[in-house]
Scaffold this motif. Structure first.
Motif, short mmCIF file in Angstrom:
data_model
loop_
_atom_site.label_atom_id
_atom_site.label_comp_id
_atom_site.label_asym_id
_atom_site.label_seq_id
_atom_site.Cartn_x
_atom_site.Cartn_y
_atom_site.Cartn_z
N GLN A 158 0.82 -1.21 0.00
CA GLN A 158 0.00 0.00 0.00
C GLN A 158 0.86 1.26 0.00
O GLN A 158 0.33 2.37 -0.10
CB GLN A 158 -0.92 0.03 1.23
N PRO A 169 -6.15 -5.50 10.26
CA PRO A 169 -7.55 -5.85 10.07
C PRO A 169 -7.89 -7.08 10.88
O PRO A 169 -7.04 -7.94 11.12
CB PRO A 169 -7.62 -6.16 8.58
N LEU A 240 -12.71 -4.83 8.90
CA LEU A 240 -12.14 -4.66 7.56
C LEU A 240 -12.42 -3.28 6.95
O LEU A 240 -11.49 -2.63 6.48
CB LEU A 240 -12.63 -5.77 6.63
N GLU A 244 -9.58 -0.49 5.92
CA GLU A 244 -9.42 0.06 4.56
C GLU A 244 -9.45 1.59 4.61
O GLU A 244 -8.68 2.25 3.92
CB GLU A 244 -10.53 -0.46 3.63
N ARG A 245 -10.33 2.14 5.45
CA ARG A 245 -10.41 3.60 5.60
C ARG A 245 -9.10 4.14 6.15
O ARG A 245 -8.57 5.14 5.68
CB ARG A 245 -11.56 3.98 6.55
N ALA A 248 -6.45 4.00 3.44
CA ALA A 248 -6.67 5.01 2.40
C ALA A 248 -6.20 6.38 2.89
O ALA A 248 -5.56 7.14 2.16
CB ALA A 248 -8.15 5.06 2.03
#
Ligand code: CUA
Length: 349
Positions: A158, A169, A240, A244-245, A248
């Motif tokens: 990432q 996660p 999860l 992801e937030r 990002a």
């Protein structure tokens, strides 16, 4: 003369008893700065991942076997001491000496051998499970780099780099590459995994699959210099979508806020940039923690203080005050300039 009372000892004993109970049951949770939620008490028996389960079960097996041996040996010893102790009027000569009893010798040879074989087989099975050679679908790679005295976490897929606070996660297995920048450290989050050393010029491996969201705390478990005790780490396990937030957000460049331009120019014109990265600016040092999203972390200095304006001022003024021996020098700025630099840092969400 009356003996002085020792209230401190009593208090210490009570505190110790309380702590032991907490360590064993792991049932309490402490309040937490930075709104990350309650911190779990780091008991290796309050497990929250498969590898930690394996280790805790194995520990209980070993403790159980040792306790049984202790009870048998101490019991026999107690019976012998009480039953055969010297009484008035006893014959004081040596009792008859017995040499060689096949049954007894067989028993104390065969039983320990069986215990050793059992423990050996269980250990081998557990080591294989903990090493886990084949990686399941969707595994997450993370690189952990130990520094004197902080943790660097890199998410290579990432392009995310952060420090001291690891985000994972729930449910998704994470496989770690463990490296060191300087001396030997040891990565340990008791509720999530066993200890594994981080060794210079070598990559070690570790995996974990956190099973419930929460904040877990860990600690460097290998003496690595004066601030070894302040090499704390915290692991925030997210659902999860939350993870992801978080990813990002961490992927984005640092926020740019015109109202702190003075502080930013100060930061970029001092030696800060030699050691720290702020993505999207010229600061790209790698000796110290990445500060791109500094304010997304609850603590500074690898857990020595909560991450707020007052502690940041104290830290930038004289890092040695919060963390004696720390590698970050005091920048010798005027108090007003320190305020401006910290106001800039406070915008790095
Ligand atoms: Cu790093 Cu102890």
């Amino acid at each position: 003369m009356t003996r002085p009372r020792t209230p401190n000892l009593v208090t210490l004993a009570q505190v110790w008893a309380g702590l032991s109970i907490l360590l064993i049951t792991g049932s309490a949770a402490a309040a937490e700065p930075g709104g990350q939620g309650a911190v779990q008490v780091p008991s290796m028996f309050a497990t929250a991942s498969t590898p930690a389960d394996i280790i805790a079960e194995y520990s209980l097996l070993v403790i159980g076997i040792c306790a049984a041996i202790f009870v048998v040996v101490a019991g026999l010893l107690t019976v012998t001491v009480v039953r055969f102790r010297s009484r008035p009027g006893d014959d004081r000569r040596e009792p008859p000496q017995v040499y060689g009893s096949n049954q007894v010798e067989l028993a104390w040879t065969v039983v320990p051998m069986l215990i050793v074989i059992l423990l050996g087989l269980v250990t081998a099975r557990n080591i294989l499970a903990l090493q886990k050679d084949e990686r399941p679908e969707g595994w997450l790679p993370v690189t952990v780099i130990g520094h004197q005295w902080w943790w660097e976490f890199r998410y290579p897929e990432q392009g995310v780099v952060t420090a001291n606070e690891l985000h994972l996660p729930v449910g998704r297995p994470t496989f770690f590459d463990l490296e060191s920048q300087d001396v030997i450290h040891s990565f340990w989050i008791p509720q999530l995994s066993g200890k594994t050393d981080l060794i210079p010029n070598r990559t070690n491996h570790l995996w974990m699959d956190p099973l419930k969201p929460g904040v877990y705390v860990g600690q460097c478990a290998e003496y690595c210099g004066t601030q070894h005790a302040h090499m704390l780490l915290r692991v925030v396990v997210h659902s999860l979508p939350d993870f992801e937030r978080w990813l990002a957000h961490q992927r984005t460049d640092a926020a740019v806020s015109p109202e702190v331009a003075v502080g930013r120019r100060l930061f970029e014109s001092t030696a800060c940039v030699n050691c720290h990265t702020v993505r999207g600016t010229d600061a790209d040092g790698r000796f110290g923690p990445d500060l791109t999203h500094l304010m997304s972390r609850a603590t500074i200095g690898s857990g020595v203080a909560s991450n707020d304006r007052a502690h940041l001022i104290e830290w930038v003024t004289n890092p040695d005050h919060l963390k004696p021996g720390v590698r970050m020098p005091a920048m010798k700025l005027e108090p007003k300039q320190i305020g401006q630099v910290v106001d800039y840092l406070l915008t790095l969400h």
